[in-house]
Motif scaffolding. Structure first.
Motif, PDB file in Angstrom:
ATOM      1  N   ASP A 266     -46.165   6.828  -8.396  1.00  0.00           N
ATOM      2  CA  ASP A 266     -46.880   5.562  -8.294  1.00  0.00           C
ATOM      3  C   ASP A 266     -47.866   5.667  -7.143  1.00  0.00           C
ATOM      4  N   TYR A 267     -49.154   5.440  -7.440  1.00  0.00           N
ATOM      5  CA  TYR A 267     -50.207   5.577  -6.427  1.00  0.00           C
ATOM      6  C   TYR A 267     -50.598   4.256  -5.788  1.00  0.00           C
ATOM      7  N   THR A 268     -49.906   3.169  -6.130  1.00  0.00           N
ATOM      8  CA  THR A 268     -50.303   1.867  -5.606  1.00  0.00           C
ATOM      9  C   THR A 268     -49.672   1.537  -4.268  1.00  0.00           C
ATOM     10  N   LYS A 269     -48.632   2.262  -3.869  1.00  0.00           N
ATOM     11  CA  LYS A 269     -48.000   2.036  -2.572  1.00  0.00           C
ATOM     12  C   LYS A 269     -47.204   3.267  -2.199  1.00  0.00           C
ATOM     13  N   PRO A 270     -47.057   3.579  -0.990  1.00  0.00           N
ATOM     14  CA  PRO A 270     -47.739   3.033   0.181  1.00  0.00           C
ATOM     15  C   PRO A 270     -49.135   3.633   0.305  1.00  0.00           C
ATOM     16  N   PRO A 271     -49.988   3.066   1.138  1.00  0.00           N
ATOM     17  CA  PRO A 271     -51.336   3.622   1.303  1.00  0.00           C
ATOM     18  C   PRO A 271     -51.266   5.072   1.785  1.00  0.00           C
ATOM     19  N   GLY A 272     -52.096   5.922   1.174  1.00  0.00           N
ATOM     20  CA  GLY A 272     -52.182   7.315   1.600  1.00  0.00           C
ATOM     21  C   GLY A 272     -51.068   8.211   1.100  1.00  0.00           C
ATOM     22  N   ALA A 273     -50.181   7.673   0.270  1.00  0.00           N
ATOM     23  CA  ALA A 273     -49.070   8.457  -0.264  1.00  0.00           C
ATOM     24  C   ALA A 273     -48.802   8.015  -1.693  1.00  0.00           C
ATOM     25  N   ALA A 274     -47.900   8.718  -2.340  1.00  0.00           N
ATOM     26  CA  ALA A 274     -47.438   8.311  -3.671  1.00  0.00           C
ATOM     27  C   ALA A 274     -45.926   8.166  -3.613  1.00  0.00           C
TER      28      ALA A 274
ATOM     29  N   TRP B 176     -48.871  13.044   1.053  1.00  0.00           N
ATOM     30  CA  TRP B 176     -47.498  12.604   1.282  1.00  0.00           C
ATOM     31  C   TRP B 176     -46.890  12.097  -0.022  1.00  0.00           C
ATOM     32  N   ALA B 177     -45.615  12.415  -0.206  1.00  0.00           N
ATOM     33  CA  ALA B 177     -44.828  11.851  -1.302  1.00  0.00           C
ATOM     34  C   ALA B 177     -43.610  11.179  -0.698  1.00  0.00           C
ATOM     35  N   GLU B 178     -43.255  10.040  -1.261  1.00  0.00           N
ATOM     36  CA  GLU B 178     -42.075   9.314  -0.802  1.00  0.00           C
ATOM     37  C   GLU B 178     -41.191   9.011  -1.999  1.00  0.00           C
ATOM     38  N   LEU B 179     -39.925   8.813  -1.724  1.00  0.00           N
ATOM     39  CA  LEU B 179     -38.994   8.380  -2.757  1.00  0.00           C
ATOM     40  C   LEU B 179     -37.810   7.716  -2.088  1.00  0.00           C
ATOM     41  N   GLY B 180     -37.063   6.976  -2.872  1.00  0.00           N
ATOM     42  CA  GLY B 180     -35.873   6.310  -2.362  1.00  0.00           C
ATOM     43  C   GLY B 180     -34.675   6.728  -3.183  1.00  0.00           C
ATOM     44  N   VAL B 181     -33.528   6.801  -2.519  1.00  0.00           N
ATOM     45  CA  VAL B 181     -32.300   7.177  -3.216  1.00  0.00           C
ATOM     46  C   VAL B 181     -31.180   6.225  -2.816  1.00  0.00           C
ATOM     47  N   ASP B 182     -30.433   5.799  -3.805  1.00  0.00           N
ATOM     48  CA  ASP B 182     -29.276   4.935  -3.600  1.00  0.00           C
ATOM     49  C   ASP B 182     -28.271   5.684  -2.718  1.00  0.00           C
ATOM     50  N   ASP B 183     -27.833   5.055  -1.643  1.00  0.00           N
ATOM     51  CA  ASP B 183     -26.881   5.709  -0.742  1.00  0.00           C
ATOM     52  C   ASP B 183     -25.569   6.066  -1.433  1.00  0.00           C
ATOM     53  N   ASN B 184     -25.291   5.466  -2.573  1.00  0.00           N
ATOM     54  CA  ASN B 184     -24.070   5.780  -3.312  1.00  0.00           C
ATOM     55  C   ASN B 184     -24.235   6.962  -4.258  1.00  0.00           C
TER      56      ASN B 184
END
Length: 162
Positions: free
Chosen positions: A64-72, A107-115
């Protein structure tokens, strides 16, 4: 035991692929994938499929290129359950990172469920490092059609793409 090597390809996921993606989840989950495909046409995201020689998707995910700025933000990653731990997730993430670089982002970002420690181990092995946490919540549909609210903590991970 004999080893079988199957050549895989990575391509854009299309609406025509959705019936073959029942392994991804229920109708609500597939509707979110369909929306991502529409967003791709607007240039907001890339949404890829890793496919077998017959063209059937066995993994999907987006950038997704819409957030955050400068990253996907890499999101909605899934590999067919029976094929996990075969390198398919790595192939998919590498392809998404190539698409991100092609957009001139570093930059690339992602989120992961702590479980869910298994995906996090993959992301860290691929060079993603913890950059923060945030609360996460979404509705999940059970096999009987009931909706429950799932709440968790999301660990955010980030990687510089050179």
């Amino acid at each position: 035991m004999a080893e079988v090597v199957v050549p895989l390809t990575v391509r854009d996921l299309t609406e025509d692929d959705l019936p073959a993606c029942s392994w991804y989840g229920n109708a609500t989950a597939l509707a979110a994938v369909a929306e991502a495909i529409r967003r791709r046409r607007r240039g907001e995201v890339d949404y890829l499929a890793v496919c077998t020689p017959s063209g059937l998707p066995v993994a999907v995910g987006g950038a997704d290129y819409t957030k955050p700025p400068g990253a996907a933000t890499i999101w909605q990653l899934s590999v067919q359950a029976e094929l996990r731990s075969c390198g398919i997730g790595t192939l998919l993430i590498n392809a998404l990172e190539q698409r991100i670089r092609a957009r001139g982002l570093h930059w690339a970002e992602l989120g992961v469920d702590d479980n869910r420690s298994r995906p996090r181990a993959l992301y860290e092995r691929l060079g993603y490092v913890v950059s923060g946490t945030e609360p996460g919540a979404w509705d999940e549909e059970g096999p009987d059609g009931t909706i429950t609210r799932y709440e968790t903590r999301i660990t955010l991970l980030r990687k510089q793409l050179l």
